[in-house]
Enzyme design. Structure first.
Site, PDB file in Angstrom:
ATOM      1  N   LYS A   1      -3.882 -15.548 -20.793  1.00 43.65           N
ATOM      2  CA  LYS A   1      -4.029 -14.102 -20.616  1.00 43.65           C
ATOM      3  C   LYS A   1      -3.587 -13.293 -21.849  1.00 43.65           C
ATOM      4  CE  LYS A   1      -4.030 -13.860 -15.541  1.00 43.65           C
ATOM      5  NZ  LYS A   1      -5.376 -13.405 -15.253  1.00 43.65           N
TER       6      LYS A   1
ATOM      7  N   ASP B   1       4.162 -21.756 -14.245  1.00 43.38           N
ATOM      8  CA  ASP B   1       2.902 -21.128 -14.628  1.00 43.38           C
ATOM      9  C   ASP B   1       3.227 -19.675 -14.983  1.00 43.38           C
ATOM     10  OD1 ASP B   1       0.553 -19.662 -14.621  1.00 43.38           O
ATOM     11  OD2 ASP B   1      -0.401 -20.876 -13.080  1.00 43.38           O
TER      12      ASP B   1
ATOM     13  N   PHE C   1      -1.784 -19.419  -7.338  1.00 35.89           N
ATOM     14  CA  PHE C   1      -3.095 -19.459  -8.002  1.00 35.89           C
ATOM     15  C   PHE C   1      -2.902 -20.076  -9.378  1.00 35.89           C
ATOM     16  CE2 PHE C   1      -6.557 -17.939 -10.659  1.00 35.89           C
ATOM     17  CZ  PHE C   1      -7.635 -18.341  -9.890  1.00 35.89           C
TER      18      PHE C   1
HETATM   19  C1  LIG Z   1      -0.788 -17.514 -12.481  1.00 34.76           C
HETATM   20  C2  LIG Z   1      -2.165 -17.851 -12.976  1.00 34.76           C
HETATM   21  N1  LIG Z   1      -2.443 -19.104 -13.357  1.00 34.76           N
HETATM   22  C3  LIG Z   1      -3.659 -19.439 -13.829  1.00 34.76           C
HETATM   23  C4  LIG Z   1      -4.673 -18.521 -13.923  1.00 34.76           C
HETATM   24  C5  LIG Z   1      -6.014 -18.934 -14.451  1.00 34.76           C
HETATM   25  O1  LIG Z   1      -6.231 -18.405 -15.721  1.00 34.76           O
HETATM   26  P1  LIG Z   1      -7.710 -18.352 -16.341  1.00 34.76           P
HETATM   27  O2  LIG Z   1      -8.511 -17.415 -15.492  1.00 34.76           O
HETATM   28  O3  LIG Z   1      -7.501 -17.873 -17.753  1.00 34.76           O
HETATM   29  O4  LIG Z   1      -8.254 -19.744 -16.299  1.00 34.76           O
HETATM   30  C6  LIG Z   1      -4.437 -17.202 -13.518  1.00 34.76           C
HETATM   31  C7  LIG Z   1      -5.507 -16.191 -13.567  1.00 34.76           C
HETATM   32  O5  LIG Z   1      -5.487 -15.190 -12.914  1.00 34.76           O
HETATM   33  C8  LIG Z   1      -3.149 -16.855 -13.033  1.00 34.76           C
HETATM   34  O6  LIG Z   1      -2.858 -15.613 -12.641  1.00 34.76           O
END
Ligand SMILES: Cc1ncc(COP(=O)(O)O)c(C=O)c1O
Length: 395
Positions: A251, A222, A137
């Site tokens: 986050k 990520d 994700f």
């Molecule tokens: C691993 C990862 N990457 C990207 C995101 C996306 O972040 P945002 O919701 O701040 O755009 C998330 C959100 O849950 C995530 O867990």
């Protein structure tokens, strides 16, 4: 306003994109939350791995209050102290030489994808393809749903951005087979969070680094969910003794204030030259002041040590639950990102825990996910497990 009044107002005016629980929170402190009807909850969710220092951490509150009252926001046509200080803290405590600030995780990944493509164009004969993993994700923008290896987040939004290939997670052969003369980067989460707290076999990341080196590819990590102390180190890549090329953060970086960041090695970051990327709010002074307070607290207040110790304790308690309840198939975790995989749907368990005053989460249907604040105490963990035992006994 009561819980119900707030829920009704939201139903009237908000786009219905979220399946929300019937609770409206009005106050928080540390690992505790209170709803609009005055009921208290224990938080094992940290608002989706954002509130790593708990609600209203005094260092973050002070930094935000002072900054917002001194210089709330300045455009990126000018300089500010908090932005410079946060960039310095991120670089001096990581592999990175340069930072690009934005406002969310998706934007941090957008920046990483754009930088990889720009670097591919500048230095690798126009290579642009990025290999990501199934079950990953990476966000909800067009580029990041294209990068995400889950059909359900892409449905209805075709045509997607070209240039992504997906391979099974924790499968080096599949990764190698997906690499072509168009590939510029590999992008992965070290632990798939939304994908079900999937922890790869030891050595996966190291082998991935070697693979990237052999094919001269960028390794993009990520760290949006697993960074900022969540696994017991400031950044999750530190566990593996490898150096990534790019990492993305968001986050927990702002302690609850929206901010994202992309960190890169200098030679790669050079491809982001004048005018190639930007964001009005990226690196906002108030958000960066919060980030500085978060970084200093994580590094100097024993938070990482607590995360490691409480992570071990939490996992041992999960093993205890597994012994007791046969419908728990597997438990796993690193630091304070933990999961319990069930042989059944977990939604009813999450709902009943909420009624009993405990916030937990379920992902991919059958994995209970636990993301308590990194300041959680043993007594709070015990309290949460008494609630869980009671709830699980009713299954
Ligand atoms: C691993 C990862 N990457 C990207 C995101 C996306 O972040 P945002 O919701 O701040 O755009 C998330 C959100 O849950 C995530 O867990």
């Amino acid at each position: 306003m009561s819980n119900q009044e707030i829920i009704d107002l939201n139903a009237k005016y908000l786009c219905m994109t979220y399946a929300r629980f019937p609770v409206a929170f009005v106050r928080g402190q540390g690992c505790r939350l209170w709803d609009a009807d005055g009921k208290a909850y224990l938080d094992f969710f940290s608002s989706l791995a954002v509130m790593n220092l708990g609600q209203c951490h005094p260092a973050v509150v002070k930094a935000v209050q002072e900054q917002v009252a001194t210089l709330t926001h300045i455009s990126n046509l000018h300089h500010t102290v908090p932005q410079a200080r946060l960039a310095e803290l991120l670089c001096t405590n990581s592999f990175a030489d340069k930072v690009f600030f934005c406002n969310s995780g998706a934007e941090a990944n957008e920046a990483a994808i754009k930088l990889a493509r720009k670097y591919g164009g500048d230095k690798r004969e126009g290579r642009y393809e990025i290999v990501t993993t199934l079950g990953s994700f990476h966000g909800r923008t067009m580029a990041t749903i294209s990068a995400t290896g889950q059909e359900k987040v892409r449905q209805g939004f075709a045509p997607l951005l070209e240039g992504f290939r997906y391979v099974p997670y924790d499968d080096l052969d599949a990764m190698e087979a997906a690499i072509s003369e168009r590939t510029i980067a590999v992008m992965i989460e070290q632990i798939q969070g939304e994908g079900g707290v999937n922890i790869p076999r030891p050595g996966y990341l190291k082998s991935l680094r070697e693979l990237c080196d052999r094919h001269r590819l960028l390794l993009i990590l990520d760290e949006i969910q697993v960074g900022m102390g969540r696994t017991g180190k400031l950044f999750a890549y530190e566990h593996e003794g490898i150096t990534p090329d790019i990492i993305t953060l968001a986050k927990a970086l702002g302690g609850g204030i929206p901010i994202g960041a992309m960190l890169a090695r200098g030679e790669i970051a050079e491809s982001f030259n004048l005018g190639s990327h930007g964001s009005t709010f990226g690196g906002n002074a108030t958000a960066c002041a919060a980030g500085v307070a978060v970084m200093n607290t994580l590094l100097h207040a024993g938070v990482l040590e607590n995360c490691r110790a409480m992570g071990e304790y939490f996992l041992s308690r999960l093993h205890g639950l597994k012994e007791k309840f046969s419908f728990i198939k597997e438990v796993r975790g690193k630091g304070l990102i933990l999961g319990a995989e069930l042989d059944r749907e977990g939604a009813a368990i999450v709902e009943t825990c909420l009624k009993e005053g405990l916030l937990i989460n379920c992902t991919v249907g059958k994995v209970l996910r636990f993301l308590p604040p990194l300041i959680v105490t043993k007594a709070e963990i015990d309290e949460g497990f008494s609630i869980m035992e009671k709830v699980l006994a009713q299954q």
